[in-house]
Design an enzyme around this catalytic site. Structure first.
Site, mmCIF file in Angstrom:
data_model
loop_
_atom_site.group_PDB
_atom_site.id
_atom_site.type_symbol
_atom_site.label_atom_id
_atom_site.label_comp_id
_atom_site.label_asym_id
_atom_site.label_seq_id
_atom_site.Cartn_x
_atom_site.Cartn_y
_atom_site.Cartn_z
ATOM 1 N N GLU A 222 51.469 58.410 43.508
ATOM 2 C CA GLU A 222 51.731 57.167 42.751
ATOM 3 C C GLU A 222 52.058 56.034 43.705
ATOM 4 O O GLU A 222 52.880 56.207 44.616
ATOM 5 C CB GLU A 222 52.891 57.418 41.781
ATOM 6 C CG GLU A 222 52.717 56.756 40.452
ATOM 7 C CD GLU A 222 51.516 57.278 39.680
ATOM 8 O OE1 GLU A 222 50.440 56.652 39.761
ATOM 9 O OE2 GLU A 222 51.667 58.307 39.002
ATOM 10 N N GLU B 275 39.689 43.017 38.094
ATOM 11 C CA GLU B 275 41.114 43.135 37.794
ATOM 12 C C GLU B 275 41.950 42.361 38.811
ATOM 13 O O GLU B 275 42.898 41.664 38.461
ATOM 14 C CB GLU B 275 41.506 44.618 37.795
ATOM 15 C CG GLU B 275 42.951 44.857 37.528
ATOM 16 C CD GLU B 275 43.212 45.785 36.349
ATOM 17 O OE1 GLU B 275 42.255 46.339 35.775
ATOM 18 O OE2 GLU B 275 44.386 45.939 36.008
ATOM 19 N N GLY C 255 50.186 53.202 30.431
ATOM 20 C CA GLY C 255 50.052 53.755 31.783
ATOM 21 C C GLY C 255 48.922 54.765 31.871
ATOM 22 O O GLY C 255 48.843 55.515 32.837
ATOM 23 N N TYR D 172 54.964 45.004 40.476
ATOM 24 C CA TYR D 172 53.820 45.659 41.147
ATOM 25 C C TYR D 172 53.391 44.831 42.354
ATOM 26 O O TYR D 172 53.229 45.342 43.462
ATOM 27 C CB TYR D 172 52.665 45.794 40.153
ATOM 28 C CG TYR D 172 51.527 46.659 40.640
ATOM 29 C CD1 TYR D 172 51.481 48.017 40.342
ATOM 30 C CD2 TYR D 172 50.494 46.126 41.403
ATOM 31 C CE1 TYR D 172 50.435 48.819 40.783
ATOM 32 C CE2 TYR D 172 49.451 46.915 41.860
ATOM 33 C CZ TYR D 172 49.421 48.259 41.539
ATOM 34 O OH TYR D 172 48.387 49.051 41.983
ATOM 35 N N ASP E 282 42.259 53.713 39.225
ATOM 36 C CA ASP E 282 41.920 53.781 37.804
ATOM 37 C C ASP E 282 40.423 53.635 37.574
ATOM 38 O O ASP E 282 39.817 54.383 36.799
ATOM 39 C CB ASP E 282 42.674 52.687 37.030
ATOM 40 C CG ASP E 282 44.180 52.774 37.238
ATOM 41 O OD1 ASP E 282 44.645 53.796 37.774
ATOM 42 O OD2 ASP E 282 44.883 51.823 36.858
ATOM 43 N N THR F 116 50.193 54.918 45.894
ATOM 44 C CA THR F 116 49.620 55.205 47.213
ATOM 45 C C THR F 116 48.224 54.601 47.349
ATOM 46 O O THR F 116 47.743 54.433 48.470
ATOM 47 C CB THR F 116 49.508 56.729 47.443
ATOM 48 O OG1 THR F 116 48.940 57.309 46.271
ATOM 49 C CG2 THR F 116 50.855 57.360 47.709
ATOM 50 N N ASP F 117 47.573 54.270 46.217
ATOM 51 C CA ASP F 117 46.154 53.854 46.340
ATOM 52 C C ASP F 117 45.996 52.541 47.089
ATOM 53 O O ASP F 117 45.141 52.418 47.958
ATOM 54 C CB ASP F 117 45.434 53.842 44.981
ATOM 55 C CG ASP F 117 46.012 52.903 43.937
ATOM 56 O OD1 ASP F 117 47.113 52.346 44.145
ATOM 57 O OD2 ASP F 117 45.342 52.713 42.890
ATOM 58 N N GLY G 140 48.945 49.707 27.257
ATOM 59 C CA GLY G 140 50.308 49.601 27.785
ATOM 60 C C GLY G 140 50.981 50.949 27.971
ATOM 61 O O GLY G 140 52.197 51.035 28.099
ATOM 62 N N SER H 59 45.762 53.767 31.686
ATOM 63 C CA SER H 59 44.627 53.020 32.216
ATOM 64 C C SER H 59 43.605 52.609 31.161
ATOM 65 O O SER H 59 42.401 52.793 31.336
ATOM 66 C CB SER H 59 43.979 53.886 33.305
ATOM 67 O OG SER H 59 43.063 53.147 33.990
#
Ligand code: GLA
Length: 367
Positions: free
Chosen positions: A16, A141, A107, A202, A153, A18-19, A105, A109
């Site tokens: 999580e 995005e 999580g 974020y 995602d 990490t991308d 909303g 995706s």
């Protein structure tokens, strides 16, 4: 001719935040998905109707490249249309009807599922490399919707594998298929909250990771992202980093290593180890990365107290949305009942639960 395209939501098992640090993630594509049904139009317009919101919008296709964001659901569609046009694809006049079973909303995706399914609908059969499709939707995005998200995602919405997870290397943009142990069920539990803080936090996390890289370069000049830092290197530089930056970096460095350990645990069929890694990941997100929230912590703490639950953690960006849980099949009925009751007693809300079956990535569907 009417054509229909499907793109799945996802649940991330581990890896999580990490991308965007070019590390590793291990998501599964879900059978919850977004379907876009496209019919050619003769009036020069792109028209979109979303069943979930019961809203529609339309634009002349010639104005699409010149639109600015309006900060609502249409940004995803226009953002994708603009990227397709920029990449040289034709977006023809058409009506697109969108039907999604991915809760927004949550999580899970829903936005990538919307982007990828509408991209395929707008392409209407024009050939595109799968990786280009994922990258183009990610750009929509980042540049039009305005969220500096990583590739996970959109990548899993395109490359998801029926029956398996995929371990994505977010630097090389390649993946390995990971077979999950048979004797475990994966549940996503929706906290039913999405705290406002999510988007700004974020962005702040991505900036803090960049600051960590810059500081670490003083000792290790070859480091260009947190992906390049292992726990040994981290322990050498840790004391030189400001407290918040140190904790953010520690999460990313240890989380990346957990992905590798989790994959090894899958190969060994060691469910207890998988559960331990889930919980370590959650605590790291809770205390070091600080992207969890009270409701998610409550769901995790309640889950791990139930017999037959191997592990639980928040999944996705955080600040609400879902937890993901590894549960022994014999305990699943009890798990569903107990979690629903506890959460309802405390928050007066019934959490939605999804038994997750790993599904295939985006495709057209026969009409
Ligand atoms: C959101 C982003 C992803 C990823 C996760 C956190 O879902 O869209 O790219 O960064 O948060 O792992």
């Amino acid at each position: 001719m009417t054509r229909a395209f499907r793109a799945p939501g996802r649940v991330n098992l581990i890896g999580e935040h990490t991308d965007y640090n070019l590390g590793f993630v291990l998501p599964i594509a879900l059978d919850l998905s977004c379907v876009a049904i496209a019919t050619p139009a003769a009036d020069g317009r792109l028209r979109i109707y979303t069943e979930v919101l019961d809203k529609s919008a339309d634009w002349l296709v010639t104005e699409l490249p010149h639109r600015s964001p309006t900060h609502d659901w249409t940004d995803y569609v226009i953002g994708v249309a603009r990227e397709l046009i920029r990449a040289g694809y034709a977006v023809d006049p058409q009506s697109i009807r969108i039907h999604s079973t991915v809760p927004t909303g949550s999580g899970l995706s829903s936005s990538a599922a919307l982007e990828v399914s509408t991209a395929l609908a707008m392409l209407g059969g024009q050939a595109i490399e799968p990786l280009q499709l994922a990258q183009l939707c990610q750009r929509a995005e980042r540049e039009f919707v305005g969220v500096p998200s990583g590739i996970m995602d959109q990548y899993v919405a395109v490359f998801g594998q029926e029956g398996s997870a995929i371990e994505i290397d977010c630097r090389s943009l390649t993946h390995e298929v990971v077979t999950l142990p048979q004797e475990v069920e994966i549940f996503a539990v929706n906290s039913m909250v999405k705290h406002q803080l999510g988007q700004s936090a974020y962005r702040e996390r991505t900036e803090q990771c960049a600051a960590a890289v810059e500081a670490i370069q003083a000792r290790y000049p070859a480091v260009s992202s947190l992906r390049d830092v292992d726990t040994r290197m981290f322990s050498e530089v840790a004391s030189s980093l400001p407290d918040t930056i140190r904790r953010r970096a520690r999460h990313v460095v240890t989380e990346n290593e957990r992905v590798g350990k989790f994959v090894a645990g899958c190969q060994a069929g060691d469910l207890n180890k998988l559960g331990e890694l889930f919980l370590e990941s959650h605590r790291s997100l809770q205390f070091d990365y600080e992207v969890s929230c009270e409701e998610l912590d409550f769901l995790v703490d309640s889950a791990i107290a139930i017999d037959g639950v191997y592990g639980a953690r928040m999944t996705g960006g955080g600040f609400g949305g879902c937890t993901v849980n590894l549960v022994a099949p014999s305990a699943s009925a009890m798990f569903e009942r107990e979690i629903a009751n506890k959460f309802h007693t405390w928050y007066s809300v019934r959490p939605q639960m999804y038994r997750c079956h790993p599904s295939a990535g985006a495709s057209d569907i026969p009409t």
